[in-house]
Design an enzyme around this catalytic site. Sequence first.
Site, short mmCIF file in Angstrom:
data_model
loop_
_atom_site.label_atom_id
_atom_site.label_comp_id
_atom_site.label_asym_id
_atom_site.label_seq_id
_atom_site.Cartn_x
_atom_site.Cartn_y
_atom_site.Cartn_z
N THR A 167 0.86 -1.20 0.00
CA THR A 167 0.00 0.00 0.00
C THR A 167 0.89 1.24 0.00
OG1 THR A 167 0.00 0.39 2.39
CG2 THR A 167 -1.65 -1.15 1.53
N ASP A 168 0.35 2.35 -0.50
CA ASP A 168 1.05 3.60 -0.23
C ASP A 168 0.90 3.87 1.28
OD1 ASP A 168 2.44 5.94 -0.32
OD2 ASP A 168 1.36 6.78 -2.02
N TRP A 169 1.73 4.74 1.80
CA TRP A 169 1.79 4.92 3.25
C TRP A 169 0.48 5.52 3.80
CZ3 TRP A 169 5.21 2.15 1.50
CH2 TRP A 169 6.32 1.73 2.20
#
Length: 805
Positions: free
Chosen positions: A228-230
Site C-alpha cells: 500500500t502507499d503509506w
Amino acid sequence: MKHTDSITKLNLEQKCALLSGDTVFTTRGCKNAGVPSITLSDGPNGVRKQAGAADHLGLNPSVPATCFPTAATVACSWDPALGEEIGRAMGEEAAAQEVAVLLGPGLNTKRSPLCGRNFEYFSEDPYLSGKMAAAYVRGIQSEGISACPKHFAVNSQELRRMASDSVVDERTLRELYLTGFEIVVKEAHPKALMSSYNLINGIYANENAHLLQDILREEWGFDGAVVTDWGGSNDHALGVKNGSTLEMPAPGGDAVRELLAAVRSGKIAEADVDARLDELLTLVLDTHAAVERHSRSFDADAHHALARRAAGESVVLLKNDDALLPLAEGTRVAVIGDFAETPRYQGAGSSAVNSIKVDTFLDCLNDSGLHSVGFAPGFDRQGKPDAAKQAEAVALAAEADAVLLCLGLDEIKESEGLDRSDMKLADNQIELLQAVREANPNTVVIVNAGASLETPWLAHCKALVYGALGGQAGAGAMVDVLTGKINPGGKLAETWANAYADTPARDHFAGPGRTVQYREGLYVGYRYYQTAGVPVAFPFGHGLSYTQFAYSDMHADAHSATLTVTNTGDRAGAEIVQLYVAKPNAEIFRPAQELKAFAKVKLAAGESKTVTLTLDDKAFRYWNTRTDSWEVEGGTYELRVGASSADIRLTAAVEVIGTDALNPYAGKALPHYQSGKVQTVPDAEWETLLGRPIPDDRVKIDRNMTLGELNHGRSPLGWLVWAVMTARLNASYKKGKPDLNVLFQYNMPLRALAKMTNGAISMGMVDGIVMEVQGFWVIGLVRVIFEAVKNVILNAQLENRLRNS
Ligand code: BGC
C-alpha cells in the site's frame, strides 16, 4: 504456494500480523518461522533511508546517498539504458544501506502540468514512461533487491490524494493510465508494486479487484507483492482479499485484529491471507538474502559521475537563436540568478534525498574555460520584488559578452502533497529577464523546474536550456552543455503548452469535490494538442542540438520501420528518433498520432547509421469496451518518424490486419471525442463514454471525510479543528512556504488517523470520531474513550504474544 512449510508453522494471528508493517519503514518478522524483517525506503531518484525518526514526507533527515536527476529529467534522455544504469546504482546504494525494497520508480501519467509530483514521474506518454520505468526496475533489481514501481494507478493529482475518486472510462484507463505499468510488469518483473492512495471508479486502488486481480495478476501475470502507499489502506481485509499484500506503514494491532475478525466472520477466507503471505514471504526472503550478501559500501565518486552524465544526457536545448550556444572559451559571462549559487536540483516530499554532495553552477564554472565577470543573485527566491538585487544584476549583465541567467521554480512550488496553482515563473524572475536582456541581448536562460512552464517571456532570451531537476551533479552537466563539452541531445518528455488555459484537463483537475472526472479521456498531452489543433510552445519530443540530423530511406511494414539517420553537422551528437502511429480516417476515434517506438542514436560528425524501430503488440491496439479486450482496427496506418511529435521527417503507409471487433461506439454521439476538442465535453456525452451516470460528489461524513472537510460536519469540535488547521495552512501560504505536514493532514481522511499513528488510534476510535462529526457528540466521545482503552489493552496483549512467537 511456494512457502507452505513456513506458512503452516504460523497461527492465524501471526499470519495476519505479517501483512502489515512494524515501523514506518520496516516489516514484521517472526523468528520461529524464520521470517526476517526487511526495510523499505524511498525512493525514486536516490535512497532515503531514515536512520532516526522516520516519516513519509521527507521531513526528517536520512542517511546520505547520491541524488540522481529526478524521473522527469531522465525521461528527457529517452535512454532506457541510462535509466538501467541509474537503477543499478540506486539498487547498489540501497542494498549497501540494508534496504530491501526501494520505493520507486514513479510512473504516473502526467495528466496536467500542475500535479505537484510531476517531477517524480516520467512523461505524459505511457509508452515512454513504461520503457523508462522498466529500465529502472531492471537496474534496481539487478542488485537482488526489489524495486516498487508506483503509484498504481490513476494517481495524477495531489489535492485530496488519499480520498479522491478518479472517475475514468475503461478505455482511457487501459490505454493511458495502465499501459506504462503493463510495460513495467511484463518487461521488468518487479518484485513489488505500490498501490495508489486514490479510488478508481468508486473503489480504492488498494482494494480494487479489477485492478489488482483481473488486470495486474491475471492479465499481466504479476507474481510479486502489492504494497500500500503509506496510509493508503482503507479496508485492510478487502485489500487482502483483492490482492494487496502488505499494509504500510505501521497500523498497529488494530489492522491485525481487523484481518482476524474478517477471517472469522467469513468476510475473507484464510486462503486469501495465505496467498498474500506467500507473496510477502517471497519478497522478504529473496530481498533479505540479497541484502545479506551485499557489500556495505559503494563508490560514491562513480555514482556522482553517473549522476552528472545522466543530467548531461537529459538537458534539453529549447531555443538557440543565432547559434549563441555553445559559448567559446574565454567568453566573458555574467552569472545571474539565485539558483546558480543554491541549486534547485530535486523535489520536496518523500523523494527528497540527503545528497552526498551538491555541485553548484558557480563552482562548476571555475574550470569551464568561460571567464566570469561576476555573480549577482538577481531576485528573491520566494518571489518578493527586490529592486536593488535586480539593479545589481542588470549592471553586471552590461559588462559581459553573454549572460547566464539561472531561473526556475523554488522548492515549494512543486512538492508531494501540493499541486501547483499555475504554470508560471515568478513575476520577479520574468521582470529580471526583461531588464537583463535590455542590458545584454545575448541572454541565455537556464531553467530548473521539474515540470513544464508557460513561456510568454521566450522572446526575451536568445537561448533557453532546460535542465529540469538535475540531481546533485546537475550543475556541472549544465556548464558542459553551455560550453559545448556536451552536445545536448535531450528531448521533452512532456509538452510545454502556451498557457494553462490551453490544457485539456483544465476544468477537471483538482476541483472542489472528491470526484476527479477524467473527462478529457484519451486526449492528454500531445494526444490532445495535435488532435484538437491547439498550438503549443514546445511540442512533446522537441529538443535542439549543436549539430543537425537528416532522415532518409525509410522502409516499413507492420512490424518495424528501418531508416537512415545522418549527422550532417560538424560535431558529434545524439538524435532521438521517434515513431508515431496514426490512422487517418479511423472508424474508432483515436488521437491524431501516438508514440509507439523510439531510439537514441549517437553519431559522429558526418556519420550515418541505420536505425530499426520495432513495433510491438501495443502499436496498433485499442481497448474495446464492447468485447472487453484489446482489438485492432484493420486497414492502412501511417508510420510517422521524426525528430519530435511536430517534426515528422518520414512517413510510410502500412497495412494492418484487424481483429474485426464491433465498434463499441457505433450509434453513440461522441463528437468531442471524435474531434479531440475535449475541454468542454457536455455531461451527457461524458456519461455516454463512461457508460454510467456521473457519480455523486457530495461530502459524506464517514471514515473517508478529510480533515479539510470537517467544516461540513455537525461537530463544534470538528469545526474548531478545521478552523485551526485552515488558519495554519493559510498562514504558511502567506509566508510563501506551505506547511507540508499541515497540508498532508488537511487532505487526510479520518481513517488515516488509524493508519498513520503506529497503532495509537484504532478504527473503532475513528468510528467514534465519525459519530462525533455526525453530531452524536456524547455517544461519539464515549465511544472514542472506550475504544481507546480497549486499543491500549488489546495492543499490549497482541504485541506480547507476537514477541514471544
Ligand atoms: C508517498 C510514496 C512514498 C511513501 C513512503 C507516500 O506519502 O506517496 O510515494 O513512497 O510515502 O515515504
